[in-house]
Structures are given as C-alpha cells and as structure tokens.
Design a protein around this motif. Structure first.
Motif, short mmCIF file in Angstrom:
data_model
loop_
_atom_site.label_atom_id
_atom_site.label_comp_id
_atom_site.label_asym_id
_atom_site.label_seq_id
_atom_site.Cartn_x
_atom_site.Cartn_y
_atom_site.Cartn_z
N GLY A 1 0.78 -1.33 -0.12
CA GLY A 1 0.08 -0.01 -0.03
C GLY A 1 0.77 1.24 -0.03
N LEU A 2 1.97 1.27 0.52
CA LEU A 2 2.71 2.40 0.62
C LEU A 2 3.63 2.62 -0.72
N ARG A 3 3.78 1.63 -1.39
CA ARG A 3 4.82 1.72 -2.53
C ARG A 3 4.64 2.73 -3.49
N SER A 4 3.39 3.03 -4.01
CA SER A 4 3.24 4.27 -4.91
C SER A 4 3.34 5.51 -4.34
N HIS A 5 3.08 5.51 -3.10
CA HIS A 5 3.33 6.86 -2.38
C HIS A 5 4.77 7.22 -2.14
N LEU A 6 5.69 6.22 -2.42
CA LEU A 6 7.06 6.36 -2.22
C LEU A 6 7.88 6.80 -3.31
#
Ligand SMILES: NC(=O)C1=CN([C@@H]2O[C@H](COP(=O)(O)OP(=O)(O)OC[C@H]3O[C@@H](n4cnc5c(N)ncnc54)[C@H](O)[C@@H]3O)[C@@H](O)[C@H]2O)C=CC1
Ligand SMILES: O=C(O)[C@@H]1CCC=N1
Length: 277
Positions: A85-90
């Motif tokens: 879930g974090l991936r695209s926000h990093l």
C-alpha cells in the motif's frame, strides 16, 4: 536528510515496540515535533499522542509525505499489505526505512516496496522504553553512512546497539535480545509466584524479586568479574545458594535455555520461509 533532526514516522507507533522506542527517544531528548506515530486504532493513537506529546495520525499515507525515516513497527503478518500500500506513495521520495519486524527478510521488502529504498533491519527490545534497550542492526544495499548515523542515533538514544554483518544473524539477535526480556520476565514471574506460595504478600514478593533482578544486572554490568564468578560469590560451600543452583542444574536449566533460544531463532527462519508459500 534534512539539516534539522530527521522527521521519523513510526507506522504502528502506538504499539508495544514502536511505543517503547518513541518513549525512549523522547526521554533521551529527541524533539517531539520530529516524531509522528501512525496506527489503525484512533482511540489508542489519541491516548498515545496525549501521553507522549507527539503527533499521531490514523492516515499513514498522509503522514509519510515528508518523512526522513519511516519505521515499520506493525506485526509481521500485517507487513505485506502495509508495504504494498505504501509503494506508490514512495515514488520520487527516498526515506530511510527501518523495519522492526521479526521474520521478514530484506528481499521481501524489496519485492513489496521496490528496489530503490535504503532499508535497515533493526531488532530492538521493549526495555528501549526505559533507555535500556539492546538493538541488533543490519544494513541493506544502498544504506549510506548518513543512514547508519541516524539509525545509530535512534538506537543509541534507547540503549545499546550492535551491527551484524549477515542478515541471518538478526534471527540470533531475536533469540538473545529481541525476545529475551520475556525470558527474564518469565523467571521473575516464577520467583514471584513461588514467593507468594511460600507466604509473602504479592506486593512484597514483587518488590523483592524486581529489586534483586535489577541489582544483579547492575552488579554484573559494573563488575569486572564474569557472571559465573558473580554467581559463585553468592554460593557458600554447603550453603543455601549452592542448594538452589544445584536444583536448577539438575533440572537442565542450561540445556533448556539453549533449546528455547534455538527455537526462537528457528521460528524467525520459519516465518521467513512462510512468506514464500
Ligand atoms: N514486542 C516486542 O517486544 C518486539 C517486537 N518487534 C517487532 O515489532 C513489530 C511490532 O510489534 P508490537 O509492537 O509488539 O505489535 P503491536 O500489535 O503492539 O503494535 C503494532 C501496531 O501496529 C498498528 N498497525 C497494524 N497494522 C497497521 C497498518 N496497516 N498501518 C498502521 N498501523 C498499523 C496496530 O494498530 C498496532 O498499534 C513486530 O513486527 C515485531 O516483530 C521486534 C522486537 C521486539
Ligand atoms: O515475539 C515476537 O515475534 C516479537 C519479535 C521479538 C519480540 N517479540
């Protein structure tokens, strides 16, 4: 990194381990306005924020936007969903990731978060809350000297630390330090119960047992003698301590401890294998 104190976002920060490290950092003087705790339980977060004076968010994605360091402190079973879930926000953002989780290798984080992020595996323990923690550290590829310095600053604020050279050594650190406070609590629990059974009021038993545990640890740390010698110093030939120690030895205490620690490390390896299933 920023020139000021790095902003550290603890995901799962109101939990047992994240909360202990935040508490220890604050006690060591780390600025509260550079620490954010996120979590899933708004009530728990609000109580934690009120108690510690740090910001708390139930929206992790909103909180990580300007983080210099992101500490992953959720249960291993929740880690995959969290990270994917974090991936695209990093994307386009390169914070240092520090994971506290047992049983999750760096290769899994790379699969879930992407290849580009610097990741440190840390294995702290809950005495971090009283700045008496012991933390094992392993640096993945891309971890710079600056990343190591901030990791050490966090670990040093809450106790002692040890870098390991091989990732698999983190599983030994779990057995020796991460899980180990529980062994000592177990031993204290057993002594308290035995004291109560022999007639002590529980409060008196707790006071005597805890003070004795603290005193033994402090003496061992202050002394130049090793713990085996300190043990012998308490044992008069034919006396009371010798009698008790013999009973522990006859019960196979050394063997039992070695087996328990082996099981602990083996469980961490098993958790790693379970990820691939
Ligand atoms: N408890 C201990 O003594 C130690 C724990 N660890 C590791 O630390 C990690 C955390 O363990 P504990 O603190 O004991 O667990 P915990 O259950 O006390 O805390 C985890 C926190 O994460 C939150 N959470 C769960 N999913 C989330 C999500 N998707 N986003 C944001 N927050 C979320 C929960 O609300 C909870 O407050 C584990 O991976 C464990 O292996 C490592 C060393 C020692
Ligand atoms: O029991 C556990 O799995 C975690 C990791 C180390 C301490 N507690």
């Amino acid at each position: 990194m920023t020139a000021t104190d790095p902003k550290i976002v603890f995901i799962g920060g109101a939990g047992n381990m994240g909360g202990a490290v935040i508490g220890g950092l604050l006690a060591a003087g780390y600025p509260a306005d550079r620490i954010v705790a996120t979590g899933r339980d708004p009530q728990k977060l609000a109580a934690f924020a009120k108690c510690h004076g740090v910001a708390a968010h139930s929206d992790t994605l909103a909180a990580i936007g300007d983080a210099d360091v992101i500490v992953l402190s959720v249960k291993p079973q929740a880690m995959r969903d969290l990270c994917t879930g974090l991936r695209s926000h990093l994307d386009g953002h390169n914070p240092l990731i520090i994971s506290f989780a047992a049983g999750i290798p760096l290769a899994a984080y790379r699969r879930w978060l992407g290849e580009h992020l610097p990741i440190v595996r840390a294995m702290p323990n809950t005495p971090a809350l009283v700045q008496t923690g012991a933390t094992g550290l392993y640096a993945g590829a891309g971890v710079t000297a600056e990343h190591r310095a901030i990791t050490e600053r966090i670990a040093n604020a809450v106790g002692i630390f040890l870098w390991v050279r091989e990732e698999c050594e983190i599983n030994q650190i779990i057995a020796v330090a991460g899980s180990a406070p529980a062994y000592f609590f177990l031993f204290m629990e057993a002594m308290i119960e035995a004291s109560v059974a022999s007639g002590f009021a529980r409060a008196d038993a707790e006071r005597l047992v805890l003070q004795t545990a603290l005193g033994a640890a402090k003496l061992a740390m202050a002394s130049e003698e090793d713990v085996a010698k300190l043990k012998r110093n308490v044992m008069s030939p034919g006396g009371t301590t010798e009698c008790a120690v013999k009973r522990f030895e006859q019960g196979g205490l050394f063997h039992l401890v070695a087996e328990a620690m082996r099981d602990c490390a083996e469980r961490a390896s098993e958790m790693e294998r379970e990820l691939d299933r």
